[in-house]
Motif scaffolding. Structure first.
Motif, short mmCIF file in Angstrom:
data_model
loop_
_atom_site.label_atom_id
_atom_site.label_comp_id
_atom_site.label_asym_id
_atom_site.label_seq_id
_atom_site.Cartn_x
_atom_site.Cartn_y
_atom_site.Cartn_z
N UNK A 1 0.91 -1.33 -0.16
CA UNK A 1 -0.08 0.04 0.00
C UNK A 1 0.72 1.09 -0.08
N UNK A 2 0.13 2.38 -0.11
CA UNK A 2 0.96 3.75 -0.15
C UNK A 2 1.33 4.15 1.40
N UNK B 1 0.36 12.45 0.02
CA UNK B 1 -0.29 12.32 -1.27
C UNK B 1 -1.71 12.54 -1.25
N UNK B 2 -2.56 12.76 -0.20
CA UNK B 2 -3.78 12.94 -0.23
C UNK B 2 -4.62 11.57 0.17
N UNK B 3 -3.70 10.57 0.68
CA UNK B 3 -4.49 9.48 1.07
C UNK B 3 -4.91 9.66 2.64
N UNK B 4 -5.82 8.81 3.20
CA UNK B 4 -6.32 8.79 4.51
C UNK B 4 -5.16 8.53 5.33
N UNK B 5 -4.83 9.46 6.30
CA UNK B 5 -3.74 9.21 7.01
C UNK B 5 -3.91 8.15 8.00
N UNK B 6 -4.87 7.82 8.59
CA UNK B 6 -5.10 6.56 9.47
C UNK B 6 -4.88 5.32 8.51
N UNK B 7 -5.44 5.11 7.54
CA UNK B 7 -4.87 4.03 6.58
C UNK B 7 -3.48 3.99 6.75
N UNK B 8 -2.90 5.20 6.19
CA UNK B 8 -1.26 5.16 6.09
C UNK B 8 -0.72 4.65 7.11
N UNK C 1 0.61 7.02 -4.95
CA UNK C 1 1.58 6.59 -3.40
C UNK C 1 2.88 6.58 -3.68
N UNK C 2 3.32 6.10 -2.51
CA UNK C 2 4.85 5.84 -2.46
C UNK C 2 5.28 4.27 -1.92
N UNK C 3 6.04 3.82 -2.36
CA UNK C 3 6.76 2.60 -2.02
C UNK C 3 7.88 3.16 -1.13
N UNK C 4 8.51 2.17 -0.01
CA UNK C 4 9.79 2.54 0.55
C UNK C 4 10.88 1.57 0.33
N UNK C 5 11.98 2.20 0.31
CA UNK C 5 13.32 1.15 0.77
C UNK C 5 13.35 1.10 2.32
N UNK C 6 13.68 0.23 2.82
CA UNK C 6 13.93 -0.11 4.36
C UNK C 6 15.21 -0.73 4.53
N UNK C 7 15.63 -0.28 5.65
CA UNK C 7 16.93 -1.11 6.22
C UNK C 7 16.85 -1.06 7.93
#
Length: 256
Positions: free
Chosen positions: A21-22, A27-34, A229-235
């Motif tokens: 998911x985003x 980016x205008x998405x629902x903050x609680x969902x994010x 939306x945005x994907x993420x790179x994580x470490x």
């Protein structure tokens, strides 16, 4: 949930896909969902809720020091570095995400992690150099980088003047789209720049899905969808105490 995962020494490196998911709040998405998606990602990674460091990315070259930031604080920066294993994230939807792990072969206690957001401006202004320098000042001797999915040189069309100016600043970055117009090959240029700095680079090309965000509909792309939306790179470094940074939010904290 993931486009790619790997381990580098004690660190876990991953890049999400649209299945996660985003993960951006801007980016205008629902903050609680994010927030629920972010919590699910942290749970899957096995890190403390609220411990992941996200950035307010502005296409610059500032590198945030994760150890100087309380949980919940979001610095304005396009890279971050940690010596304590704090979970780090970089958000993208066409720009080049780079996740780095640095160690010292002579001292197994050293594990320096970092993320960098290398869009056109940030790349040309030296965000990768600033990130690698920050890691080396923190005792990283050998640095390994994983370059994640981004828009490719065949698709990243730009005006002629932008292509020419970018080529002057970073020879070799100019390319041509598959339909014959000026473009930039930022992922290829990022790989070369990292290698020139003595960094070992993994650019996953053997994945079952292509690495170009514009072409690959399992990834977010701002060029394909301006409301993307945005994907993420994580470490993360699961065994390090810093991976369990508490989630108390500091006054004046900003969320992205």
């Amino acid at each position: 949930m993931y486009w790619y995962q790997t381990t580098v020494g004690p660190a876990h490196v991953g890049f999400t896909n649209r299945g996660a998911g985003n993960l951006a709040l801007h980016v205008g998405d629902d903050h609680e969902a994010v927030r629920r998606r972010r919590a699910a990602l942290e749970s899957q990674l096995g890190v403390q809720p609220g411990s992941m460091l996200y950035l307010n990315q502005v296409h610059g070259n500032t590198v945030a020091d994760a150890e100087q930031l309380a949980a919940g604080v979001v610095p304005t920066a396009d890279a971050a570095v940690s010596t304590t294993g704090r979970p780090l994230a970089v958000m993208v939807a066409d720009c080049v995400p780079v996740v780095l792990v640095g160690q010292d072969p002579g001292d197994p206690r050293v594990c320096v992690t970092a993320v960098a957001h290398a869009g056109r401006n940030g790349f040309l202004d030296g965000v990768l150099e600033a990130t690698v320098d920050a890691m080396r000042t923190r005792a990283a001797v050998r640095i390994y980088a994983v370059v994640g999915p981004s828009v490719c040189g065949d698709c990243y069309e730009v005006p002629e003047q932008m292509a020419a100016d970018s080529e002057l600043r970073s020879p070799g970055v100019r390319a041509e789209t598959s339909w014959g117009t000026p473009s930039l090959d930022l992922p290829g240029a990022a790989v070369r720049r990292l290698q020139e700095m003595g960094v070992d680079v993994d650019r996953p090309q053997d994945q079952p899905t292509v690495a170009c965000t514009l072409e690959n509909t399992t990834l977010f792309s701002h060029r394909r969808d301006a409301g993307s939306g945005r994907i993420v790179g994580v470490v993360t470094v699961p065994e390090h105490p810093g991976a369990n940074l508490g989630s108390d939010q500091q006054d004046g904290a900003v969320e992205l």
